[in-house]
Each structure stands twice: as C-alpha cells, then as structure tokens.
Write a protein that holds these residues in place. Sequence first.
Motif, PDB file in Angstrom:
ATOM      1  N   ARG A 163       0.753  -1.156  -0.083  1.00 46.94           N
ATOM      2  CA  ARG A 163      -0.158   0.015   0.048  1.00 46.94           C
ATOM      3  C   ARG A 163       0.892   1.239   0.081  1.00 46.94           C
ATOM      4  O   ARG A 163       0.386   2.394  -0.254  1.00 46.94           O
ATOM      5  CB  ARG A 163      -0.851  -0.018   1.043  1.00 46.94           C
ATOM      6  CG  ARG A 163      -0.314   0.043   2.662  1.00 46.94           C
ATOM      7  CD  ARG A 163      -1.224  -0.022   3.575  1.00 46.94           C
ATOM      8  NE  ARG A 163      -2.076  -1.331   3.592  1.00 46.94           N
ATOM      9  CZ  ARG A 163      -2.888  -1.914   4.329  1.00 46.94           C
ATOM     10  NH1 ARG A 163      -3.420  -1.175   5.061  1.00 46.94           N
ATOM     11  NH2 ARG A 163      -3.322  -3.008   4.439  1.00 46.94           N
ATOM     12  N   GLU A 164       2.143   1.259   0.399  1.00 49.80           N
ATOM     13  CA  GLU A 164       3.025   2.233   0.303  1.00 49.80           C
ATOM     14  C   GLU A 164       3.580   2.711  -1.020  1.00 49.80           C
ATOM     15  O   GLU A 164       4.203   3.850  -1.223  1.00 49.80           O
ATOM     16  CB  GLU A 164       3.982   2.184   1.334  1.00 49.80           C
ATOM     17  CG  GLU A 164       3.683   1.871   2.760  1.00 49.80           C
ATOM     18  CD  GLU A 164       4.619   1.804   3.886  1.00 49.80           C
ATOM     19  OE1 GLU A 164       5.971   1.940   3.520  1.00 49.80           O
ATOM     20  OE2 GLU A 164       4.528   1.699   4.956  1.00 49.80           O
ATOM     21  N   THR A 165       3.419   1.835  -1.985  1.00 50.21           N
ATOM     22  CA  THR A 165       3.959   1.897  -3.213  1.00 50.21           C
ATOM     23  C   THR A 165       3.108   1.617  -4.417  1.00 50.21           C
ATOM     24  O   THR A 165       2.769   2.673  -5.104  1.00 50.21           O
ATOM     25  CB  THR A 165       5.500   1.028  -3.423  1.00 50.21           C
ATOM     26  OG1 THR A 165       5.122  -0.449  -3.096  1.00 50.21           O
ATOM     27  CG2 THR A 165       6.542   1.232  -2.526  1.00 50.21           C
ATOM     28  N   ILE A 166       2.818   0.575  -4.748  1.00 54.83           N
ATOM     29  CA  ILE A 166       1.993   0.087  -5.762  1.00 54.83           C
ATOM     30  C   ILE A 166       0.400  -0.097  -5.705  1.00 54.83           C
ATOM     31  O   ILE A 166      -0.203  -0.577  -6.582  1.00 54.83           O
ATOM     32  CB  ILE A 166       2.632  -0.997  -6.666  1.00 54.83           C
ATOM     33  CG1 ILE A 166       2.806  -2.116  -5.970  1.00 54.83           C
ATOM     34  CG2 ILE A 166       4.066  -0.393  -7.326  1.00 54.83           C
ATOM     35  CD1 ILE A 166       3.274  -3.288  -6.749  1.00 54.83           C
ATOM     36  N   GLY A 167       0.055  -0.288  -4.447  1.00 51.57           N
ATOM     37  CA  GLY A 167      -1.155  -0.922  -4.167  1.00 51.57           C
ATOM     38  C   GLY A 167      -2.257   0.014  -3.496  1.00 51.57           C
ATOM     39  O   GLY A 167      -1.750   1.142  -2.905  1.00 51.57           O
ATOM     40  N   ALA A 273      17.523  10.610 -14.800  1.00 55.37           N
ATOM     41  CA  ALA A 273      18.123   9.864 -13.806  1.00 55.37           C
ATOM     42  C   ALA A 273      17.111   9.790 -12.558  1.00 55.37           C
ATOM     43  O   ALA A 273      17.365   8.919 -11.886  1.00 55.37           O
ATOM     44  CB  ALA A 273      19.515  10.096 -13.922  1.00 55.37           C
ATOM     45  N   PRO A 274      16.740  10.979 -12.129  1.00 53.55           N
ATOM     46  CA  PRO A 274      16.288  10.959 -10.700  1.00 53.55           C
ATOM     47  C   PRO A 274      14.881  10.326 -10.648  1.00 53.55           C
ATOM     48  O   PRO A 274      14.683   9.585  -9.829  1.00 53.55           O
ATOM     49  CB  PRO A 274      15.701  12.665 -10.750  1.00 53.55           C
ATOM     50  CG  PRO A 274      16.846  13.251 -11.543  1.00 53.55           C
ATOM     51  CD  PRO A 274      17.129  12.461 -12.847  1.00 53.55           C
ATOM     52  N   LEU A 275      14.203  10.232 -11.837  1.00 51.83           N
ATOM     53  CA  LEU A 275      12.922   9.286 -11.940  1.00 51.83           C
ATOM     54  C   LEU A 275      13.598   7.699 -11.628  1.00 51.83           C
ATOM     55  O   LEU A 275      12.833   7.018 -10.770  1.00 51.83           O
ATOM     56  CB  LEU A 275      12.444   9.163 -13.264  1.00 51.83           C
ATOM     57  CG  LEU A 275      11.185   8.259 -13.363  1.00 51.83           C
ATOM     58  CD1 LEU A 275      10.220   8.326 -12.432  1.00 51.83           C
ATOM     59  CD2 LEU A 275      10.888   8.341 -14.790  1.00 51.83           C
ATOM     60  N   GLY A 276      14.690   7.162 -12.416  1.00 53.92           N
ATOM     61  CA  GLY A 276      15.211   5.918 -12.457  1.00 53.92           C
ATOM     62  C   GLY A 276      15.674   5.672 -10.955  1.00 53.92           C
ATOM     63  O   GLY A 276      15.156   4.461 -10.284  1.00 53.92           O
ATOM     64  N   LYS A 281      14.486   2.662  -5.558  1.00 47.71           N
ATOM     65  CA  LYS A 281      14.089   2.867  -4.274  1.00 47.71           C
ATOM     66  C   LYS A 281      12.672   2.130  -4.141  1.00 47.71           C
ATOM     67  O   LYS A 281      12.643   1.425  -3.045  1.00 47.71           O
ATOM     68  CB  LYS A 281      14.304   4.301  -3.947  1.00 47.71           C
ATOM     69  CG  LYS A 281      13.961   4.323  -2.445  1.00 47.71           C
ATOM     70  CD  LYS A 281      14.270   5.855  -1.990  1.00 47.71           C
ATOM     71  CE  LYS A 281      13.864   5.817  -0.438  1.00 47.71           C
ATOM     72  NZ  LYS A 281      14.190   7.549  -0.020  1.00 47.71           N
ATOM     73  N   ALA A 282      11.777   2.652  -4.963  1.00 51.00           N
ATOM     74  CA  ALA A 282      10.238   2.303  -4.674  1.00 51.00           C
ATOM     75  C   ALA A 282      10.462   0.782  -4.962  1.00 51.00           C
ATOM     76  O   ALA A 282       9.685   0.025  -4.012  1.00 51.00           O
ATOM     77  CB  ALA A 282       9.464   2.873  -5.274  1.00 51.00           C
ATOM     78  N   ILE A 283      10.719   0.200  -5.777  1.00 50.87           N
ATOM     79  CA  ILE A 283      10.900  -1.191  -6.325  1.00 50.87           C
ATOM     80  C   ILE A 283      11.512  -2.172  -5.300  1.00 50.87           C
ATOM     81  O   ILE A 283      11.169  -3.142  -4.743  1.00 50.87           O
ATOM     82  CB  ILE A 283      11.445  -1.443  -7.486  1.00 50.87           C
ATOM     83  CG1 ILE A 283      10.606  -0.870  -8.674  1.00 50.87           C
ATOM     84  CG2 ILE A 283      11.743  -3.027  -7.646  1.00 50.87           C
ATOM     85  CD1 ILE A 283       9.318  -1.550  -8.617  1.00 50.87           C
TER      86      ILE A 283
END
Length: 362
Positions: A163-167, A273-276, A281-283
């Motif tokens: 729930r903190e990232t993709i859900g 690059a910042p997006l990557g 970090k999120a993954i």
Amino acid sequence: MWPKNCWYIAGFAQEVGQKLLARKLLNQAVILWRTAENKLVAMEDRCPHRLVPLSMGELVEDQVQCGYHGLRFNAQGACTHVPGQDNLPKAAQVKLFRVVERHALVWIWLGAAELADESLIPDMHWLDAPGWTPTTGYHHMKADYRLLTDNLLDLSHETYVHRETIGNSAVADSPVVTSVEGGLIVRAHREMPNIDPPPFFSLMLNHTGKINRWQIAVFMPPGMNMTDVGAHPVGTDREKAAIFRVLHLLTPETEHSTHYFWAVCRNFRLDDAPLGEGLKKAIIHTFDEDQRILEVQDRCLQEEGMPSIPQAAVKVDIAPVQGRRLLNDVIKREQENPSAVIRPLLMADDAKVAQPPAMAAE
C-alpha cells in the motif's frame, strides 16, 4: 521440482568480469568469469583434486587457481599446472556449462549439453533495446521459486502488502481475466479505470489526479515472469500511456531459495536519472515487502510437511493454479522424454497497447 533443459539466468552481464563469481543454480555450484578476450566461462565450482570449491581460489593469468593446492584450470576446464610436478593427471578436468550473454543477461544451460540451443533463449529485449530504459536489481529469496510465481500471478496482494508503493483498494477489487496461450503462457489481466494513483504511479506519471491503470501478470515456465503495466491520466489517450515491462526472472538456487533478478523497463522519460533512482528505491521497498511474506510462507510450508496450496481456493488463485499446471506439464514432459526442451513464446508485443480483455476478444 524444476526442468533442466532450458536456459536460466545466472546473473546480469555487468556482474561477470575478470573475477570469480560463485553462484548455486538448481543445486549446482557454478563459477562464472570472463577471459581477457571477454569470453564468458561457466564451470563447476569444484576442484577435481580434493573437491574444494574453486571459488575459494582466484584468477591467475586467465586461469582458475585452486585456493587449496594451487592447481590451475583454463577456460576449457583442463588442468594446466600442478605445483611441484610436470605431469598433469588426466582426471583433473573441470566440468563446463554452456553460457551465453544476451539482453544484458548471462544465460546458462544446466541440462543435457547436446540440447543447448541459443534460439531457445527467451526474448527479454526490453533490457537493452532502443526506446526502453531499464532499472535493475536483485533479491536473494529464501523461498521456493514457485511461491514467487504464485505471488506474481496474483497481484491482488498489492492492496495489502504494497500500500505504500503500488497498491490501493482498486487492485484487489478489480476483476481478473485469466487466459492460457500456446500451452506455455498464463496471462492474468486486470483493468483499473478512474482510480486514485498509488504513490509509485504518481511518481511515474508526475500526476496526482485520477488515472486509468492496467496490469497483466504474465508467466512462462520455468521462471519467466512479467508484469505488463500501463497507466495514463483520465481523459488522455490509452495509446500514449506510460508503460512498464517489469521483469521478474527467477532461477532456483535450491528447493527453498531463489535468485530473483528484476528489471523495471519503461518507455517514457528515458533519460530521467532522478526518476530511475526514485523507481529503484520504490521497487526495492516493494520487493522487500514480498520477501518478508514469501520467506515466512516457505518456512510455514516446510513446518507442515510441504502440503499442496491453496488449501482453501478463492477466485484470485485461478492464475497461480494455471501457472503451476503449466510448470508441472513441462517437468513431466522432460521426465518422460529427456530430449524435451522449452520453446519460449513472446511475452509482450511492443507494437500493440494492451486492450481490455473484452475488446481484445472482438
């Protein structure tokens, strides 16, 4: 437990250099390295003298030197030097494995050597093709690789685990359409129109308003998984959606541990690059959450004598059950016919934007 007459991933290409890399793959101890001419080598991690792992040694002049008695072996596995004597024992030969670099990955064949065919390497071109930028990583999971595939084919868990990232609640509440393609691929398609974006999707789209999102869990035995993800702000064209091909590439280490090589390949903001960095970090956070669940699940199954699962089936089990059936079929074919191999299919078509299942069927 797993088929052997197929290509498995031994590592990312960038991991393998002029230094010994030790990995256990399908219960087989292996060392990987490159010669000065950049030739990939994969050999058994076992000195034929006193069976000490060669990974305890080092590379010396393009040869593996055993760390126990100093015997050396060249890239063909032949002994070239024994300290203190001139004659070389004929039995001093190290087993080699076929290894190929493709799509920024190192692929290894651990089955019958005469069946190794490079045309059987699955297409993972998103890792090095123009128009795609990959963000890659690795997790070592202390869990049966089949549990990881179960988890990846049932993405309803995102609502509760991620729930903190993709859900968010939209994932578990959205219906899934499951299909089997060519007797080798399972697809579990979930459409989530007009939903609030989870944190990960706000980051990728740089947008906090409502979005249309889809995700297709794709599995091809023995351990090739993909989450084909698309998202775009409500009111914009689906054909211009931001797309992720999230690769979850599983190689069993043992019956209860798995090498999890992953890559988030995107077709937008390619040079950001910042997006990557934010995505990585999120993954990592997301897959750390999976790791906690799956390793506990594996321990519980071992404590109960490895019963079959699910014990109480629900709708979201359809795709994982289909995936297990396909895997079991592949294993059975190899057991009945030692010359059987896995001929991979294309997991996603770059020329087509995924359509909702009802539209795709028309």
